[in-house]
Design an enzyme around this catalytic site. Structure first.
Site, PDB file in Angstrom:
ATOM      1  N   ALA A 495       0.829  -1.201   0.000  1.00  0.00           N
ATOM      2  CA  ALA A 495       0.000   0.000   0.000  1.00  0.00           C
ATOM      3  C   ALA A 495       0.867   1.256   0.000  1.00  0.00           C
ATOM      4  O   ALA A 495       0.549   2.248  -0.660  1.00  0.00           O
ATOM      5  CB  ALA A 495      -0.934  -0.016   1.203  1.00  0.00           C
ATOM      6  N   ASP A 496       2.001   1.218   0.697  1.00  0.00           N
ATOM      7  CA  ASP A 496       2.909   2.377   0.747  1.00  0.00           C
ATOM      8  C   ASP A 496       3.483   2.719  -0.621  1.00  0.00           C
ATOM      9  O   ASP A 496       3.971   3.825  -0.834  1.00  0.00           O
ATOM     10  CB  ASP A 496       4.144   2.063   1.617  1.00  0.00           C
ATOM     11  N   ASP A 497       3.523   1.735  -1.493  1.00  0.00           N
ATOM     12  CA  ASP A 497       4.179   1.926  -2.790  1.00  0.00           C
ATOM     13  C   ASP A 497       3.195   2.273  -3.913  1.00  0.00           C
ATOM     14  O   ASP A 497       3.603   2.433  -5.065  1.00  0.00           O
ATOM     15  CB  ASP A 497       4.923   0.641  -3.200  1.00  0.00           C
TER      16      ASP A 497
END
Ligand code: ATP
Ligand code: MG
Length: 622
Positions: A495-497
């Protein structure tokens, strides 16, 4: 209940039933291990503070060793190194050696609940000392070879390890790694809890012996010994793992004794249904949970035969197939990065030796891109390709292809279906469940006994804050993906990417297109802020050319066109020799982002090759 052949529909029904009544489902798995005292209750309390198989008393070493005396002459493990030198260990040997190792640990004062740290390559002694640790009811902490002094020091303190069992050296990729010298330096420079270093010598050796050292060879009992396997309550910690550090600082977690081992044994019946005569090779470094999961908690517990490989898979192109041929390997459990490296070495990697015994290859670690799947299918057409998507915090597959239960159609790019014992959902930014086809955040309602607890977090508060606060009521995986109409889960990346360019794009979506270009072996994609474009991100592709292809501007332009034809407008393509990866082989995209943004790199304690940072800077800035 034994694993057997079910229809997909029946499996779905089992999954629904397990969601409705997890206690009934897991209660039926209780006899996958032997008990000194049966549990009084299957589950008590709610995750993350629940307890499983309450009040049961068991011992992991007893399950892995003592109860196999009826198959004493069966091979428990084959060991092999890069020079194809081998050893084989029967269940009788395993029993004797684990008892001897436990005897020595006990003499050194190891008691139930203490931590024992281990630093070794994949050698039989690693299995002996791990199981010996469990025999005493102590907590096992296995470290990666090659962690920095600072990181290892932190982990020794964090786990409060007074006893440190090390091999004097290891051999990898044709090189000798002097583990003992490294440990000496660490202990001289730092203030650690370590009181004794127990050294396993590797043949002729010239290391210095200090006061705190005990040389195993010198204290190992000559005759037979028996150490009573301690009775351990189901929920006592068995092992501490640190996460891979892909998205940030690694988190320390511990797994239980009974529930964890039961969940794992069921998992592998479900994923592979290994037969008694099958040989199973797990391609993993010792420090990644995958190695102990297979070689400590499933292979010997089920009484199977495992392969320990001390070395690097890419040392020689024919390494993989030679080892498969040597032992007639049937089952391979591998990291995604290893499967990619087989592909990048070319078909010789799977064809030099006879690989006709292979029945199944299981992928874990990252989403397996379609190109690699197709390559495996084309070059190993009779082999079943399977997938299991899980995480250090929850070592029960969230999504998988339970090929041991039935003939599950494999969908390339997908991690598989929701197996019985798992319950996941896809949520939007506001925490509302999304229908099939819509991309969102993957969350869990944990209903298996394989949810870890955070280390040094007795109240469970840190666990709640770290994993349960983003979407209250759910364990957040940190991954991004969607489910299709058939219930197959597609993990699209972290999700961070996620890249904000038009719609939101998971990194895998672009990476798998890049890697399908014949001149590219692997790729990493990130989004980076562009000025004056209203929050829209630019897309940067880092690509590694395949064997035989040069880094040319023409290749960059070809790739740009290739991606444009697939609907992706790429701002920048950078060709590199290598991607930044964690020790477990996962791409550290946050590091690429930090370099592009000229920001602090954050925690890089698990970066496999720290020199890559400079190379990356040069490549990106040029
Ligand atoms: P950290 O949590 O420290 O950032 P990490 O998440 O890489 O590191 P692990 O617990 O080793 O640490 O890895 C779990 C993650 O690996 C999952 O959250 C997922 O992103 C990825 N993963 C594992 N197996 C698969 C798979 N079969 N398919 C897709 N992704 C997978
Ligand atoms: Mg993680």
């Amino acid at each position: 209940m034994e694993a057997q052949f079910y229809s997909l529909e029946n499996i779905r029904r089992m999954t629904e039933e397990a969601i409705k009544d997890p206690e009934k489902f897991w209660g039926s798995k209780e006899n996958l291990i032997s008990w000194f005292k049966k549990p009084s209750k299957v589950r008590e309390g709610e995750p993350p503070n629940e307890r499983w198989f309450v009040d049961g008393l068991t011992n992991i070493s007893f399950n892995a060793v003592d109860r196999h005396m009826d198959i004493a002459e069966k091979t428990a493990f084959y060991w092999i190194n890069e020079n194809l030198e081998t050893k084989s260990i029967t269940y009788r040997d395993l029993y004797c050696e684990v008892n001897k190792a436990a005897y020595v640990l006990k003499e050194l004062g190891v008691k139930k609940g203490d931590s024992v740290s281990l630093l070794m390559p994949s050698i039989p002694e690693a299995v002996y000392f791990s199981l010996a640790t469990h025999r005493l009811g102590a907590v096992l902490v296995i470290h990666y070879i090659g962690l920095s002094e600072e990181t290892l020091n932190f982990r020794l303190i964090d786990s409060n390890s007074k006893i440190f069992v090390v091999a004097s050296k290891a051999f990898r990729n044709g090189k000798e790694i002097r583990i003992k010298d490294f440990v000496d330096k660490l202990l001289e420079n730092r203030n650690t809890p370590v009181e004794k270093v127990l050294v396993v010598k590797r043949g002729y050796d010239d290391f210095t012996v200090n006061n705190r050292d005990v040389i195993y060879e010198e204290v190992k009992p000559r005759g037979k010994v028996f150490v009573y396997p301690k009775e351990v309550e189901s929920n006592s910690p068995s092992t501490i793992y640190y996460t891979s550090g892909t998205t940030g600082r690694p988190k320390g977690l511990y797994h239980s004794t009974a529930g964890y081992v039961i969940a794992l044994n069921w998992t592998f019946k479900m994923l592979m249904n290994p037969k008694d005569n099958e040989v199973w090779w797990t391609i993993s470094e010792l420090g990644w949970p995958v190695w102990p999961m297979a070689n400590l908690y499933v292979i010997p517990v089920m009484g199977l035969t495992g392969v320990l490989y001390e070395g690097y898979i890419g040392y020689k192109t024919d390494m993989f197939s030679r080892i498969v041929e040597r032992f007639g390997v049937n089952l391979v459990w591998s990291s995604t990065t290893t499967l990619y490296s087989l592909k990048s070495m070319g078909e010789e990697s799977v064809k030099s030796g006879d690989t006709s015994t292979l029945r199944l290859i299981l992928n874990t670690g990252e989403p397996l891109n379609k190109g690699a799947w197709k390559w495996l299918r084309d070059n190993l057409p009779t082999v079943i390709i399977a997938d299991a998507y899980w995480m250090t915090e929850h070592l029960y597959p969230v999504g998988c292809t339970p090929m041991g239960l039935g003939e599950i159609p494999y969908k390339p790019g997908s991690a598989g279906i929701k197996p019985p014992g798992s319950d996941f959902l896809i949520l939007d930014d506001d925490g509302k469940p999304l229908p099939p086809g819509r991309k969102g955040y993957i969350v869990l309602k944990p209903i298996s006994p394989a949810l870890a607890k955070m280390h040094n977090d007795p109240s469970g508060e840190r666990m709640l804050k770290t994993y349960w606060s983003r979407f209250p009521g759910y364990f957040y995986t940190g991954d991004y993906g969607y489910v299709d109409e058939d219930g197959y889960l597609y993990v699209l990346g972290r999700a961070d990417d996620v890249i904000k360019s038009g719609e939101r794009i998971g990194t895998l979506e672009i990476e798998s297109v890049v890697a399908s270009h014949p001149a590219i072996s692997e790729a990493a994609v990130i989004g980076y802020p562009k000025e004056k474009e209203g929050g829209e991100e630019g897309i940067l592709v880092l690509a590694v050319p395949a064997k035989g292809y040069a880094m040319t501007e023409k290749l960059e332009n070809d790739l740009k066109d290739y991606l444009r034809n697939s609907g992706y407008i790429i701002d920048k393509i950078v060709l590199v020799n290598k991607l930044p990866k964690t020790k477990s082989g996962k791409i550290m995209r946050r590091l690429i982002r930090a370099v592009v943004r000229k920001e602090d790199t954050g925690d890089i304690s698990t970066l496999d090759d720290p020199e890559i940072l400079e190379e990356l800077r040069r490549a990106i800035e040029s």
